[in-house]
Design a protein around this motif. Sequence first.
Motif, PDB file in Angstrom:
ATOM      1  N   HIS A  43       0.815  -1.232   0.000  1.00  0.00           N
ATOM      2  CA  HIS A  43       0.000   0.000   0.000  1.00  0.00           C
ATOM      3  C   HIS A  43       0.841   1.272   0.000  1.00  0.00           C
ATOM      4  CE1 HIS A  43      -3.491  -2.451   0.630  1.00  0.00           C
ATOM      5  NE2 HIS A  43      -3.066  -2.910   1.789  1.00  0.00           N
ATOM      6  N   LYS A  44       2.154   1.122  -0.082  1.00  0.00           N
ATOM      7  CA  LYS A  44       3.044   2.299  -0.065  1.00  0.00           C
ATOM      8  C   LYS A  44       2.921   3.078   1.252  1.00  0.00           C
ATOM      9  CE  LYS A  44       4.211   1.888  -4.539  1.00  0.00           C
ATOM     10  NZ  LYS A  44       4.114   0.430  -4.532  1.00  0.00           N
ATOM     11  N   THR A  45       2.502   2.423   2.290  1.00  0.00           N
ATOM     12  CA  THR A  45       2.416   3.082   3.593  1.00  0.00           C
ATOM     13  C   THR A  45       3.794   3.593   3.978  1.00  0.00           C
ATOM     14  OG1 THR A  45       0.755   1.416   4.092  1.00  0.00           O
ATOM     15  CG2 THR A  45       1.488   2.790   5.935  1.00  0.00           C
ATOM     16  N   ASP A  46       3.785   4.802   4.536  1.00  0.00           N
ATOM     17  CA  ASP A  46       5.043   5.455   4.897  1.00  0.00           C
ATOM     18  C   ASP A  46       5.480   4.926   6.275  1.00  0.00           C
ATOM     19  OD1 ASP A  46       7.119   7.238   4.916  1.00  0.00           O
ATOM     20  OD2 ASP A  46       5.899   8.987   5.402  1.00  0.00           O
ATOM     21  N   VAL A  47       6.458   4.068   6.306  1.00  0.00           N
ATOM     22  CA  VAL A  47       6.781   3.376   7.563  1.00  0.00           C
ATOM     23  C   VAL A  47       8.250   3.536   7.962  1.00  0.00           C
ATOM     24  CG1 VAL A  47       5.003   1.624   7.168  1.00  0.00           C
ATOM     25  CG2 VAL A  47       7.354   1.171   6.446  1.00  0.00           C
ATOM     26  N   ARG A  48       8.476   3.352   9.239  1.00  0.00           N
ATOM     27  CA  ARG A  48       9.825   3.273   9.802  1.00  0.00           C
ATOM     28  C   ARG A  48       9.799   2.154  10.858  1.00  0.00           C
ATOM     29  NH1 ARG A  48       9.641   6.478   6.403  1.00  0.00           N
ATOM     30  NH2 ARG A  48      10.392   8.629   6.298  1.00  0.00           N
ATOM     31  N   ILE A  49      10.931   1.483  11.028  1.00  0.00           N
ATOM     32  CA  ILE A  49      11.028   0.473  12.100  1.00  0.00           C
ATOM     33  C   ILE A  49      12.296   0.698  12.899  1.00  0.00           C
ATOM     34  CG2 ILE A  49      11.270  -1.975  12.648  1.00  0.00           C
ATOM     35  CD1 ILE A  49       9.621  -2.657  10.226  1.00  0.00           C
ATOM     36  N   VAL A  50      12.124   0.821  14.202  1.00  0.00           N
ATOM     37  CA  VAL A  50      13.275   0.920  15.092  1.00  0.00           C
ATOM     38  C   VAL A  50      13.315  -0.335  15.963  1.00  0.00           C
ATOM     39  CG1 VAL A  50      11.957   2.217  16.850  1.00  0.00           C
ATOM     40  CG2 VAL A  50      14.455   2.378  16.813  1.00  0.00           C
ATOM     41  N   ARG A  51      14.520  -0.849  16.192  1.00  0.00           N
ATOM     42  CA  ARG A  51      14.681  -1.985  17.121  1.00  0.00           C
ATOM     43  C   ARG A  51      15.343  -1.459  18.386  1.00  0.00           C
ATOM     44  NH1 ARG A  51      16.750  -6.411  12.678  1.00  0.00           N
ATOM     45  NH2 ARG A  51      14.688  -6.832  11.802  1.00  0.00           N
ATOM     46  N   ILE A  52      14.544  -1.401  19.432  1.00  0.00           N
ATOM     47  CA  ILE A  52      15.009  -0.825  20.694  1.00  0.00           C
ATOM     48  C   ILE A  52      15.669  -1.907  21.542  1.00  0.00           C
ATOM     49  CG2 ILE A  52      14.280   0.374  22.779  1.00  0.00           C
ATOM     50  CD1 ILE A  52      11.861   1.411  21.225  1.00  0.00           C
ATOM     51  N   PHE A  53      16.842  -1.574  22.069  1.00  0.00           N
ATOM     52  CA  PHE A  53      17.530  -2.465  23.016  1.00  0.00           C
ATOM     53  C   PHE A  53      17.241  -1.981  24.432  1.00  0.00           C
ATOM     54  CE2 PHE A  53      20.597  -5.147  20.546  1.00  0.00           C
ATOM     55  CZ  PHE A  53      20.121  -4.809  19.279  1.00  0.00           C
ATOM     56  N   ASN A  54      17.504  -2.840  25.380  1.00  0.00           N
ATOM     57  CA  ASN A  54      17.114  -2.606  26.781  1.00  0.00           C
ATOM     58  C   ASN A  54      17.230  -1.139  27.212  1.00  0.00           C
ATOM     59  OD1 ASN A  54      18.062  -5.441  26.365  1.00  0.00           O
ATOM     60  ND2 ASN A  54      17.200  -5.632  28.425  1.00  0.00           N
ATOM     61  N   THR A  55      16.073  -0.574  27.502  1.00  0.00           N
ATOM     62  CA  THR A  55      16.005   0.844  27.883  1.00  0.00           C
ATOM     63  C   THR A  55      15.512   0.956  29.318  1.00  0.00           C
ATOM     64  OG1 THR A  55      15.630   1.512  25.603  1.00  0.00           O
ATOM     65  CG2 THR A  55      14.871   3.030  27.280  1.00  0.00           C
ATOM     66  N   TYR A  56      16.000   1.951  30.030  1.00  0.00           N
ATOM     67  CA  TYR A  56      15.594   2.141  31.421  1.00  0.00           C
ATOM     68  C   TYR A  56      15.460   3.644  31.673  1.00  0.00           C
ATOM     69  CZ  TYR A  56      20.297   3.788  32.168  1.00  0.00           C
ATOM     70  OH  TYR A  56      21.438   4.542  32.087  1.00  0.00           O
ATOM     71  N   GLY A  57      14.797   3.983  32.778  1.00  0.00           N
ATOM     72  CA  GLY A  57      14.690   5.393  33.152  1.00  0.00           C
ATOM     73  C   GLY A  57      13.382   5.675  33.854  1.00  0.00           C
ATOM     74  N   PRO A  58      13.165   6.955  34.191  1.00  0.00           N
ATOM     75  CA  PRO A  58      11.899   7.340  34.836  1.00  0.00           C
ATOM     76  C   PRO A  58      10.714   6.975  33.951  1.00  0.00           C
ATOM     77  CG  PRO A  58      13.502   9.123  34.991  1.00  0.00           C
ATOM     78  CD  PRO A  58      14.110   8.080  34.086  1.00  0.00           C
ATOM     79  N   GLY A  59       9.602   6.651  34.593  1.00  0.00           N
ATOM     80  CA  GLY A  59       8.407   6.260  33.841  1.00  0.00           C
ATOM     81  C   GLY A  59       8.146   4.769  33.930  1.00  0.00           C
TER      82      GLY A  59
END
Length: 461
Positions: free
Chosen positions: A312-328
């Motif tokens: 469909h030509k959808t405008d996409v991005r993919i990020v692969r997140i590695f172990n993240t930490y912090g407030p929240g």
Amino acid sequence: MAHLIGRTARLSNCQRIISNTAAGTRSASTLSSARACTGGVSVAFHGGNGGSTTTGDASGQRPFDAPTPRMVRSVVTDVTARVAGMTITGYLLSLFSDPDQAVSMVDCVHLPQSKPIVCLTLDIRLSEDEWPILRSQRWLLFSEASNIMKFLVTGGAGFIGSNLVTKLLSDPNNEVICIDNMYCGLDSNVAPHLDNPRFKFIKHDITEPLKEEIKVDRIYHLAAPASPPFYQRNAIHTAKTMFLGTLHMLELATKTGARFLLTSTSEVYGDPEVHPQKESYWGNVNCNGIRSCYDEGKRIAETLTFDFHRQHKTDVRIVRIFNTYGPGMREDDGRVVPNFIRQALEGKPLTVYGEGNQTRSFCFVQDTLAGIMSLMEQTETLGPVNVGNPIENTMLELAETILKVTGGKSSLNFQPLPSDDPRKRKPDITLAKQYLNWEPKVLLEDGLKVTVEYFKKRLNL
Ligand SMILES: O=C(O)[C@H]1O[C@H](OP(=O)(O)OP(=O)(O)OC[C@H]2O[C@@H](n3ccc(=O)[nH]c3=O)[C@H](O)[C@@H]2O)[C@H](O)[C@@H](O)[C@@H]1O
């Protein structure tokens, strides 16, 4: 017309777009890139006087007839659907059969070139028979322009999502809609924004289709439980979130022309046999283990994302997140950083799974966000791009650092290693450096200090 000219004189951005009506496949192209604005364009629309289709006098001496509000809505819907990054609610000045005529129109109303305008010439094909004359005609819209960008953040009450919402709202030009089912999101992550008129919270489980069509410029799709105890508690629902949730958001992005970013994960590499992990590595994943609902779920989410792009030509991005930490983060999150910090602060033994020699690479949430947001706005790659800290630590080293930062004296309580727990993990961030000019800045000890302060407040210590 005087009114319209008066309004257009205050315009501050310019973008002209033509969409092609041929056979239902309409594509948008920016024709005046020199004057095209960056960021979203918001246009205030004033409806017209009964559906007339007069071509206006370019000098502005003859009034322009605008179409009915009903028709305008069709136009607006059409425009919004196909112009990624733009929200249109605009002045519809007149109808043109030739885009060049529209250009001369712009010149003739003597708009100051120093204040470019938003000018959209559009082919319109209305499905309803009442306006056959309008089919395959072009409309010129003038608009008041602003740099308002609208964002949808799924999982916006969760750990990374809420930090993203806060960061997006810190820009007064941004509006944010947050969708969360509050399975692992926190009220306290949303509460600070509830009085903000640029923020809207929708409690919704994205495994179900949305009840309303949401028109935004960008969709950050984060919704998914990321902590093993949370995602394993209802594994079927986790798998549904990964597939159906991502499907629904991709459908929305495709329908409205929004850019879509999937937050995938280092878990797609499974228990990696290649170290550090490059994006080109296909991974080593158990497809029927206790982690599969999550890691295979994210893999199918990536598949779906690229299939939407291809089909469909959808405008996409993919990020692969590695172990993240912090407030929240939740204090009962169950991942290693909140567990160790809480245990250290409460003077309890730190629960080390296995012998503690397994490795992870921990990235502070603000660094992670910088990488994600940079990926969303760049145009060089769709991804996947790893965003994580290439500094690798064993869990024993992490325990030691957390005890140092908290000043805790806890002992270590060794527990069995959960099944399929990856033995090592470390991102190769060559692509992030190349495309996003990104690398993490916050040292583990510094990030942990901020996180420990956050947990002290949450635990009333
Ligand atoms: O935070 C993340 O980015 C990732 O966290 C988890 O993956 P995992 O690496 O297993 O995260 P943790 O649960 O924090 O575990 C890290 C390591 O610490 C160990 N651990 C965990 C908890 C604990 O109390 N003690 C302990 O030794 C685990 O066995 C594992 O080897 C999730 O599966 C991923 O969704 C997510 O992307």
